[in-house]
Design a protein around this motif. Structure first.
Motif, PDB file in Angstrom:
ATOM      1  N   UNK A 186      50.614  20.757 -20.317  1.00 24.70           N
ATOM      2  CA  UNK A 186      49.565  21.293 -19.042  1.00 24.70           C
ATOM      3  C   UNK A 186      48.501  20.050 -19.086  1.00 24.70           C
ATOM      4  N   UNK A 187      47.988  20.525 -17.954  1.00 25.54           N
ATOM      5  CA  UNK A 187      47.087  19.446 -17.051  1.00 25.54           C
ATOM      6  C   UNK A 187      46.263  19.317 -16.189  1.00 25.54           C
ATOM      7  N   UNK A 188      44.715  20.144 -16.578  1.00 25.10           N
ATOM      8  CA  UNK A 188      44.536  19.850 -15.773  1.00 25.10           C
ATOM      9  C   UNK A 188      44.445  21.763 -15.170  1.00 25.10           C
ATOM     10  N   UNK A 189      44.790  22.156 -16.156  1.00 22.86           N
ATOM     11  CA  UNK A 189      44.947  22.996 -16.230  1.00 22.86           C
ATOM     12  C   UNK A 189      46.068  24.192 -16.172  1.00 22.86           C
ATOM     13  N   UNK A 190      47.193  23.124 -15.765  1.00 19.44           N
ATOM     14  CA  UNK A 190      48.285  23.538 -14.892  1.00 19.44           C
ATOM     15  C   UNK A 190      49.121  23.043 -15.480  1.00 19.44           C
TER      16      UNK A 190
END
Length: 451
Positions: free
Chosen positions: A134-138
């Motif tokens: 997961x990166x930046x909430x995505x």
């Protein structure tokens, strides 16, 4: 290797003449790469029919990253059980022309089986992962390995985590045991935890660590690397390009007119959007330049001034595994490609005479008659040379006595430099009489000038 080093030196000189990795020339080059890529799409030079059919569209993580038909990885394993041949991944040729890399997207929940079909069918031994789950909430990648000792079952594949090791603050190394139809294989996964999407790592050293560790783990295995991030093009492309150039260097195959523009353009013919952003293109130049600097420093004394501190020491993670970790037999000795960025075992000899800035003036009252004492100084420079080369040096000093402590200046060994004038020792320096030679393969400090 001289020919390859000459090509590497030429590349560095041309890069410096164009302003280095931060120069505007690279911005123009990357603009040309994007223009070529757009023209290929417009002219349908590289077709994407397989990834555009309705049954496969849902297997693409991003609509604008669809694998080329000419180089896509075609799955045959388990087709008899109703699984299709499609996965969003392309083969990319290596330095020797073989299918050295499978550049693919991070698996989706419904493509996890396809991912392990890919790994098993093409006998992948090392997976390079350049993103987080997961990166930046995505969500960027579905986890395809177990987090605990409890095995993870994905269709007919059983994946067991044998060991997990942090190589540094950015890279995790996992040793996985994969079982399929009562057969098992070991697979190593290297995950770069902090590489931002469409961005670059903080330090090129860590990427070289990842690539070199991957090659050590690969050994003599003929299988391709499986390389992925989220989309399988930007960060993935940087890793493939760095390893590609590293293999060119090791095999002495760097062409005289070598350019990363040609490398990236050729890889984009095999996988869309390889090296996705200008920032990544610049970073690629930075890493390759560091790799070339390191190789030149290690093998060519005249290149010592190219760059300082570009030969990092990398821990060999293989030393952390024991022979009982896996039942598989190790490869034959001598098959592992060793790091090209390791510093030379023996320090370079520094036997020249240098001039050192004079630090002390004559005491007051020492001036000749008719001149003011304040206007008279010792010469600005004083020569120093290795003590072992001073005329009349003792035999034990020539052979290299042990270094002395600051309190004992009677024996300084062959690493010491002494003030000399016409071959005779003097006491003109205003700091310690004997000066240690610089450690490591680099020139003396800037205030030292070769005589």
């Amino acid at each position: 290797m001289a020919r390859g080093l000459d090509a590497a030196r030429s590349f560095l000189e041309r890069l410096e003449a164009r302003g280095g990795p931060e120069g505007m020339a690279l911005a123009r080059e990357f603009s040309d790469i994007r223009a070529c890529f757009d023209a290929w799409k417009t002219d349908n030079v590289c077709s994407t029919e397989a990834g555009s059919v309705s049954k496969n569209v849902g297997k693409n993580r991003y609509k604008d990253v669809v694998p080329y038909d000419q180089t896509r990885a075609i799955l045959s394993l388990l087709q008899e059980e109703g699984h299709g041949d499609y996965i969003n991944g392309n083969f990319i040729r290596g330095a020797d022309g073989s299918q050295a890399y499978i550049a693919t997207q991070g698996p989706l929940p419904h493509t996890l089986i396809d991912f392990w079909r890919l790994v098993w069918e093409f006998r992948v031994k090392v997976i390079l992962m350049a993103c987080g789950e997961t990166e930046n909430g995505r969500k960027k990648c579905e986890r395809y390995w177990p987090q605990e000792q409890e095995p993870l079952q994905i269709g007919p594949f059983c994946i067991t985590l044998i060991k997990e090791l942090a190589l540094n603050a950015d890279i995790i190394l996992r040793l996985l045991l994969v079982t399929f139809q009562k057969k098992f294989r070991s697979v190593h996964q290297l995950q770069y935890m902090s590489w931002p999407d469409r961005g670059v790592p903080r330090n090129p050293d860590t990427v070289l660590t990842m690539i070199e560790e991957a090659r050590c783990l690969q050994g003599s295995s003929p299988g391709p690397f499986c390389v992925h991030c989220s989309a399988g093009c930007g960060r993935t492309g940087v890793l493939c390009a760095i390893d590609y150039v590293r293999q060119l260097l090791l095999t002495e195959m760097i062409p005289p007119d070598f350019s990363l523009f040609d490398v990236v353009l050729e890889m984009r013919k095999q996988r869309p959007s390889i090296v996705q952003t200008e920032k990544q293109y610049r970073f690629l130049h930075q890493v390759v330049a560091q790799m070339f600097y390191s190789a030149l420093q290690k093998t060519s004394p005249e290149d010592q001034n190219l760059k300082e501190n570009c030969a990092p020491l990398y821990d060999d993670a293989l030393s952390h595994w024991t022979s009982t970790d896996l039942p598989a037999n190790p490869g034959p000795p001598g098959t592992v490609l060793r790091s090209i960025s390791m510093p030379a075992t023996q320090p370079l000899a520094m036997a020249d005479t240098y001039a050192v800035v004079q630090k002390r003036r004559d005491p007051a009252g020492a001036a000749p008659e008719g001149q003011e004492s304040s206007a008279v100084e010792k010469p600005l420079y004083s020569q120093v040379m290795p003590r072992a080369q001073r005329p009349g040096a003792h035999a034990e000093e020539v052979q290299g006595a042990s270094p002395s402590s600051p309190a004992d200046r009677s024996s300084a060994g062959q690493d010491a430099y002494e003030d000399v004038a016409d071959g005779a020792q003097t006491g003109g320096l205003g700091f310690n009489l004997r000066i240690r030679r610089p450690k490591g393969p680099r020139e003396p400090p800037v205030e030292w000038t070769r005589v």
